[in-house]
Design an enzyme around this catalytic site. Structure first.
Site, mmCIF file in Angstrom:
data_model
loop_
_atom_site.group_PDB
_atom_site.id
_atom_site.type_symbol
_atom_site.label_atom_id
_atom_site.label_comp_id
_atom_site.label_asym_id
_atom_site.label_seq_id
_atom_site.Cartn_x
_atom_site.Cartn_y
_atom_site.Cartn_z
ATOM 1 N N GLU A 1 -10.171 -12.899 -11.006
ATOM 2 C CA GLU A 1 -10.138 -12.207 -9.592
ATOM 3 C C GLU A 1 -11.592 -12.195 -9.047
ATOM 4 O O GLU A 1 -12.430 -12.246 -9.877
ATOM 5 C CB GLU A 1 -9.635 -10.647 -9.541
ATOM 6 C CG GLU A 1 -10.327 -9.675 -10.259
ATOM 7 C CD GLU A 1 -9.646 -8.529 -10.302
ATOM 8 O OE1 GLU A 1 -10.139 -7.750 -9.525
ATOM 9 O OE2 GLU A 1 -8.813 -8.233 -10.818
ATOM 10 N N HIS B 1 -0.001 -8.640 -2.678
ATOM 11 C CA HIS B 1 0.081 -7.046 -2.410
ATOM 12 C C HIS B 1 -0.799 -6.412 -1.576
ATOM 13 O O HIS B 1 -1.902 -6.993 -1.053
ATOM 14 C CB HIS B 1 -0.090 -6.424 -3.839
ATOM 15 C CG HIS B 1 -1.580 -6.566 -4.380
ATOM 16 N ND1 HIS B 1 -1.911 -7.506 -5.043
ATOM 17 C CD2 HIS B 1 -2.420 -5.493 -4.432
ATOM 18 C CE1 HIS B 1 -3.110 -7.279 -5.720
ATOM 19 N NE2 HIS B 1 -3.669 -5.995 -5.091
ATOM 20 N N GLN C 1 -8.909 -9.440 -2.047
ATOM 21 C CA GLN C 1 -9.080 -9.723 -3.707
ATOM 22 C C GLN C 1 -8.356 -10.916 -3.881
ATOM 23 O O GLN C 1 -7.002 -10.843 -3.686
ATOM 24 C CB GLN C 1 -8.236 -8.548 -4.279
ATOM 25 C CG GLN C 1 -8.296 -8.714 -5.707
ATOM 26 C CD GLN C 1 -7.068 -7.753 -6.400
ATOM 27 O OE1 GLN C 1 -6.212 -7.428 -6.089
ATOM 28 N NE2 GLN C 1 -7.802 -6.983 -7.441
ATOM 29 N N HIS D 1 -7.693 -3.106 -0.288
ATOM 30 C CA HIS D 1 -7.592 -4.439 -0.401
ATOM 31 C C HIS D 1 -6.584 -5.164 -0.222
ATOM 32 O O HIS D 1 -5.344 -4.556 -0.213
ATOM 33 C CB HIS D 1 -8.326 -4.975 -1.594
ATOM 34 C CG HIS D 1 -7.531 -4.664 -2.920
ATOM 35 N ND1 HIS D 1 -7.745 -3.564 -3.594
ATOM 36 C CD2 HIS D 1 -6.598 -5.326 -3.294
ATOM 37 C CE1 HIS D 1 -6.878 -3.918 -4.782
ATOM 38 N NE2 HIS D 1 -6.064 -4.830 -4.382
ATOM 39 N N GLU E 1 0.003 -1.266 -3.804
ATOM 40 C CA GLU E 1 -0.809 -0.411 -5.016
ATOM 41 C C GLU E 1 -1.567 0.703 -4.389
ATOM 42 O O GLU E 1 -2.154 0.680 -3.540
ATOM 43 C CB GLU E 1 -2.056 -1.665 -5.236
ATOM 44 C CG GLU E 1 -3.096 -1.308 -6.532
ATOM 45 C CD GLU E 1 -4.059 -2.454 -6.778
ATOM 46 O OE1 GLU E 1 -4.878 -2.162 -7.714
ATOM 47 O OE2 GLU E 1 -3.967 -3.458 -6.241
#
Length: 140
Positions: free
Chosen positions: A43, A83, A59, A7, A133
Site C-alpha cells: 500500500e 472502502h 490509500q 482515507h 473502516e
C-alpha cells in the site's frame, strides 16, 4: 463520533502506476509505503490535506496474492473504491458504541493499520453496502 474522512481505500492492480496517476494528476505526495502481510497488500498513503481532526489520504492497495481480500475484490469488481475510513478519537470506544447500535464488527478488537494506526472494520451489509473502516491515528 467521526472526526474526519481519514482515507479512501482504492484497490489497484499496479501500485506504481496508480501512484504516478494520483501524484501527477492531483499533486498528491506519498507519505508512507507499507507491506501489510496480515491484510495481504502492498500500500501507499498519499496525503490530501490536514484538518483539525488530523490528515486525509488516498490509500492505494495492491494485493500480494489473488486470494487476499483485495485480490478477491479486484477479481469480482475490478479496480476502484474498496472502502471508506473514518477517523475516530478512540477506536475501541467507537467499536463499542457502533456495536451497541446493531452494526456488526468484522474485527473483535482493533488491529494494526497504516502509519501505526489502530483500525477496525464494520460489516458492509450493516452500513449500506460500504466496507467501512474506523481509524485511530497514531499519536505523533
Amino acid at each position: 463520533m467521526f472526526l474526519r474522512i481519514d482515507h479512501i481505500g482504492i484497490a489497484c492492480r499496479d501500485l506504481e502506476e496508480q501512484i504516478s496517476l494520483f501524484s501527477d494528476t492531483f499533486d498528491l505526495t506519498v507519505v508512507a509505503r507499507e507491506v501489510n502481510e496480515e491484510q495481504g497488500v502492498k500500500e501507499a498513503m498519499l496525503h490530501i490535506s490536514d484538518g483539525e481532526g488530523g490528515g486525509s489520504y488516498i490509500q492505494l492497495l495492491e494485493p500480494l496474492t489473488e486470494d487476499s481480500p483485495v485480490g478477491k475484490f479486484l477479481a469480482k469488481r475490478g479496480e476502484g473504491v474498496h472502502h471508506v475510513a473514518f477517523g475516530v478519537q478512540d477506536v475501541t470506544d467507537a467499536m463499542g458504541k457502533i456495536s451497541e447500535r446493531g452494526v456488526r464488527l468484522l474485527d473483535e478488537r482493533p488491529r494494526h493499520g497504516s502509519m501505526d494506526s489502530r483500525i477496525a472494520f464494520l460489516h458492509p451489509k450493516d452500513v449500506g453496502g460500504m466496507l467501512t473502516e474506523l481509524v485511530q491515528a497514531a499519536r505523533r
